[in-house]
Design an enzyme around this catalytic site. Structure first.
Site, PDB file in Angstrom:
ATOM      1  N   CYS A   2      34.622  34.172  31.239  1.00 37.94           N
ATOM      2  CA  CYS A   2      35.993  34.553  30.995  1.00 37.94           C
ATOM      3  C   CYS A   2      36.116  35.286  29.666  1.00 37.94           C
ATOM      4  O   CYS A   2      35.120  35.635  29.043  1.00 37.94           O
ATOM      5  CB  CYS A   2      36.886  33.306  30.980  1.00 37.94           C
ATOM      6  SG  CYS A   2      36.667  32.225  32.411  1.00 37.94           S
ATOM      7  N   ARG A  50      40.511  34.752  33.220  1.00 41.04           N
ATOM      8  CA  ARG A  50      39.523  33.984  33.967  1.00 41.04           C
ATOM      9  C   ARG A  50      38.783  34.807  35.003  1.00 41.04           C
ATOM     10  O   ARG A  50      39.387  35.553  35.774  1.00 41.04           O
ATOM     11  CB  ARG A  50      40.199  32.805  34.675  1.00 41.04           C
ATOM     12  CG  ARG A  50      39.189  31.853  35.337  1.00 41.04           C
ATOM     13  CD  ARG A  50      39.863  30.697  36.015  1.00 41.04           C
ATOM     14  NE  ARG A  50      38.842  29.771  36.527  1.00 41.04           N
ATOM     15  CZ  ARG A  50      38.975  29.032  37.598  1.00 41.04           C
ATOM     16  NH1 ARG A  50      40.101  29.093  38.304  1.00 41.04           N
ATOM     17  NH2 ARG A  50      38.011  28.228  38.000  1.00 41.04           N
TER      18      ARG A  50
END
EC number: 6.3.5.4
Length: 605
Positions: A2, A50
């Protein structure tokens, strides 16, 4: 995998600063294309983008968890904790209850249980920030080898952090100012620990954490290489290397999304692919997806040399056939590489190896069409002595970075004052690096010098290679895992003597013996070949024309940095290669520097 962002300020209320946090987090969208989130409180603000790999439904961030009735701690986390299942079991035994299957929650609860001591228990690649409202502290931490990036800007009363330089530069308190030392750092092709290119923006050192509070911040190590006598005989060493690698690859195949390997046909990538194939076969899973890269017209224009004695394609196909992988050969064109030079600059926020970075980016973009996670072979050469400079008497005797010919080639066309600063920067960093080497009492001079070279490669060169890999892959939303960076393996190999690593004078013979019977014999005997580059003569010609056009403009920001007669001579006559560095690389790097100065509005002060 991420992207993370955050801001802590102990003197102001950040609850109303959502716009600033959103601006910072937005810079990370390529790193995290699947989802995003923000969290704000009075003195802390955390952002996250993410790429969903583990627990796709339940792993959203920033994530909160509490010690009993206390106010929850909050985490923003990038990377993977490969031993999260074992840690979850230990934490359950200590009374923790879990809401998700994610490694993020395991990491956060490990912090709740052990504080900064949780770092000693992690096996993985990671960068994270944890706001602890009970202690009013912000903890930043980075994995032991520096696989995942993490930058921060500390100021009186606060701290800003993020995965990318652009993340911090999106904050109104940050400025794209570069001083003489920062410019020299950028031009040395090494990553000095805690380096600073943009003034005030530091990188958290690999194996370190930063603890920030109202009284300021301090950076401390939680892991270092430790020198001691190697206790094992050669057969035991071979078995140990194979066992650690087998366990590491097994852990790094865990994913809720498709996984593949990057296969050049060299020893390192073939090792990772062979172990991945064996692991998947034992689980009755399908064939490994493998990927290689090359250039159009490579057969026509390729000329063997010391750094690239042969082409990769035949070996990659041989390994794929023997291991029965699902192989894809990605072929790039000159036009693609030139066209994407701007994209790779924006991926890294700094100039780099322009055509190699562009080739990496284009390869990763193609791989991402089929898999989300790919295993790669970085760090084997740094731990086992695979580079040519480990085996060169001249390089071993030189009191300089082994790759010093690369920045020297570029420095030859720089303005004399800047050239001297780059040279001094290299000398100073070399001396600092030697002062950091953990010595082994009583070690013979040859062994001590080999240890110095390994330390230089692991702490200066590897971090640059990992940075390139991370920036280019994450720009496409691809997570690249690096089994040879497992800290257990690196720590073990650190103390393996040179004659074990090169039995009978064989380069990386230890790894060859560890993988005998698993990797094709043709690959075990193969000489190291560097990452493929664009060899089409039209590439250098196109760069030469573009650089002439750049320098013809009176407004070019590049002009004050250059020794113009030296550049004109290079444009006219070229220069012989210095190792992997070619005239085309100088042209491409200068053009990338010019674009960087313009696009990032860099102020040179």
């Amino acid at each position: 995998m991420c992207g993370i962002a955050g801001w802590a300020d102990w003197r102001r209320d950040l609850g109303a600063e959502r716009r600033v946090l959103d601006d910072m987090t937005r810079t990370l969208v390529p790193r995290g294309p699947d989802a995003g989130g923000t969290w704000l409180s009075e003195h802390a603000a955390l952002g996250h983008r993410r790429l969903a790999v583990i627990d796709i439904e339940g792993g959203a961030q920033p994530m909160r968890a509490a010690r009993g009735a206390e106010e929850p701690c909050v985490i923003t986390f990038s990377g993977e904790v490969y031993n999260f299942r074992e840690l979850r079991g230990r934490l359950r035994d200590r009374g923790h209850r879990f809401r998700t299957r994610s490694d993020t929650e395991v990491l956060l609860r490990a912090y709740l249980e052990w504080g900064e001591g949780c770092l000693d228990r992690l096996n993985g690649m990671f960068a994270f920030g944890i706001w602890d409202p009970g202690r009013h502290t912000l903890l930043l931490a980075r994995d032991r080898l520096g696989v995942k990036p993490l930058h921060y800007l500390a100021y009186d009363g606060g701290l800003i952090f993020g995965s990318d330089l652009k993340t911090i530069l999106a904050h109104p308190l940050a400025r794209p100012e570069v001083g003489p030392d920062g410019l020299a750092e950028m031009l040395t092709f090494a990553q000095t620990p805690a380096r600073e290119v943009f003034r005030g923006i530091r990188a958290v050192r690999p194996g370190h954490y930063v603890l920030a509070g109202a009284g300021g911040c301090a950076e401390r190590p939680y892991w270092r290489l430790e020198s001691h006598e190697h206790p094992d005989d050669y057969p035991t060493t071979v078995r140990t290397v194979r066992d650690i690698l087998t366990d590491t690859v097994e852990r790094q195949l865990v994913s809720d999304v498709p996984v593949g390997t990057l296969l050049s046909g060299g020893l390192d990538s073939s090792t990772v692919t062979a172990l991945a194939t064996d692991s998947l076969h034992r689980r009755y899973a399908g064939p490994v997806a493998t990927y290689s890269v090359g250039f159009e017209d490579e057969e026509r224009y390729f000329t063997p040399d010391a750094t690239r004695p042969e082409q990769d394609d035949a070996y990659a196909r041989l390994v794929a056939e023997r291991l029965r992988t699902k192989h894809t050969a990605i072929v790039l064109s000159t036009e693609e590489v030139v066209r994407h030079r701007s994209e790779v600059l924006r991926a890294r926020d700094l100039p780099g190896f322009a055509d190699i970075n562009a080739a990496q980016y284009l390869m990763f973009r193609a791989v991402r069409e089929e898999v989300t996670v790919a295993l790669s072979g970085e760090s084997a050469d740094e731990s086992l002595g695979g580079y040519a400079w480990f085996h060169s008497d001249a390089a071993r005797a030189a009191r300089a970075h082994p790759w010093a010919s690369l920045p020297s080639a570029l420095a030859a066309v720089l303005e004399p004052g800047l050239r001297r600063r780059v040279e001094h920067h290299l000398v100073d960093d070399y001396e600092r690096a030697l002062a950091e080497v953990p010595r082994l009492c009583g070690e013979d001079p040859a062994g001590a010098r080999a240890r110095e070279l390994f330390h230089l490669n692991l702490t200066r060169w590897l971090t640059l290679m990992l940075d390139f890999k991370d920036r280019m892959s994450m720009r496409t939303g691809l997570e690249v895992r690096v089994p040879f960076c497992d800290h257990r393996l690196v720590g073990y190999l650190w103390n393996v003597p040179w004659h074990f690593k090169t039995p009978d004078g064989r380069v990386k013979g230890l790894l060859c013996d560890a993988m005998a019977g698993a990797v094709p014999e043709e690959v075990l005997r193969r000489r190291k070949t560097s990452f493929p580059v664009n060899v089409h003569p039209g590439y250098e010609a196109a760069l030469r024309t573009e650089l002439r056009d750049e320098l013809a403009s009176p407004a070019s920001p590049l002009t004050p940095l250059l020794d113009r007669p030296a550049v004109d001579a290079l444009l006219r006559d070229g220069a012989p290669p210095r190792g992997v560095w070619r005239t085309a690389d100088t042209f491409a790097t200068l053009l990338q520097i010019a674009e960087w100065l313009r696009v990032y509005r860099v102020s040179l002060r």
